[in-house]
Design a protein around this motif. Sequence first.
Motif, PDB file in Angstrom:
ATOM      1  N   SER A  11       1.125  -0.572   0.082  1.00 44.48           N
ATOM      2  CA  SER A  11      -0.002   0.157   0.024  1.00 44.48           C
ATOM      3  C   SER A  11       1.252   1.280  -0.138  1.00 44.48           C
ATOM      4  CB  SER A  11      -0.788   0.220   0.522  1.00 44.48           C
ATOM      5  OG  SER A  11      -1.747   1.152   1.261  1.00 44.48           O
ATOM      6  N   ASP A  19      -0.111  -2.003  -4.161  1.00 42.80           N
ATOM      7  CA  ASP A  19      -1.386  -1.744  -4.794  1.00 42.80           C
ATOM      8  C   ASP A  19      -2.728  -0.601  -5.016  1.00 42.80           C
ATOM      9  OD1 ASP A  19      -1.437  -4.545  -3.123  1.00 42.80           O
ATOM     10  OD2 ASP A  19      -1.705  -4.256  -1.817  1.00 42.80           O
ATOM     11  N   GLN A  60      -5.886  -1.310   1.420  1.00 44.34           N
ATOM     12  CA  GLN A  60      -6.217  -0.317  -0.477  1.00 44.34           C
ATOM     13  C   GLN A  60      -7.747  -0.097  -0.532  1.00 44.34           C
ATOM     14  OE1 GLN A  60      -5.671  -3.520  -3.571  1.00 44.34           O
ATOM     15  NE2 GLN A  60      -6.608  -2.292  -5.049  1.00 44.34           N
TER      16      GLN A  60
END
Length: 296
Positions: free
Chosen positions: A64, A69, A81
């Motif tokens: 993330s 992601d 996410q």
Amino acid sequence: MKLKHWIYAARIHTLPLSFSGITLSYLISKSRTNECITTSYILCIITALLLQILANFSNDYGDSITGVDNIKRIGPKRTIQRGLISLSEMKKAIFILSILSFLSGVTLLYNSIKNIFIFFLYFIGIFICIYSSIKYSIGDYPYGHKVGMGDLFVMICFGFFSVGGSSFLYTHTLCMDMFFLSLSIGFLNVGVLNVNNMRDLENDYESGKYTMAVWLGIKYAKLYHVFIILFSIFFGGYFIFLNQKNTYQWLFFIFISILLIFHIRKIILIKEKKLFNLELKKLVILTFLYVFSIGL
């Protein structure tokens, strides 16, 4: 309800990988020693599960942060996410799991090892496993973003540590045939990682994550996968040959090997990236069944 989000973040479908090698070495060790090794086995399972969940949480957090992601990613959407868990919450969970993994690991060593030198070696090994679980995706230079490093660490942690390391904890002896078995299970786990990386090849490349699949390209990544699975079958078969297992075990092993060959065929023929998700789950299940084809 927050609990179901944490369960989702733990990626339940990947957890059998964490105890496949440990279970295999337990089944074999139990037939080779008169000692009671069940407590060590249970502690091994707990430690391995904690480390696997730690790795999954760290991957959720790290990918993330780095932007791996994103909306282009083909794999399942992660909790951060999707906004289900915040970065700060995941960071706290990673810290707590690191502590729990360490405490579980030390308890395992205290229960299983009496020699101070070997205890110290395994103690260092615990730190390596915790570090590997976190740093695959987190940090300025996550090793999972470097060509071949993810595959290497999976082989070490899910092959040598999981099978060979736990076998020594059970029996306090080193056996050469367990080395071949470590390679066999290690290659299957590398195969799972490779399927994951082939699925996300394009997005990983754009995000600066250079896995083996990115480096090889989809054509040669599939060829790499073929060799991974075939090497696993070879070393597993060689272990059975060395131990002169009975006909029924050979038949079970051959049956699972045929299913793995069908898996290879599917991988070669896949054109739509989303189909890798199904093969990834299949390979996790086959790895778990593979354990019993050799260990029983």
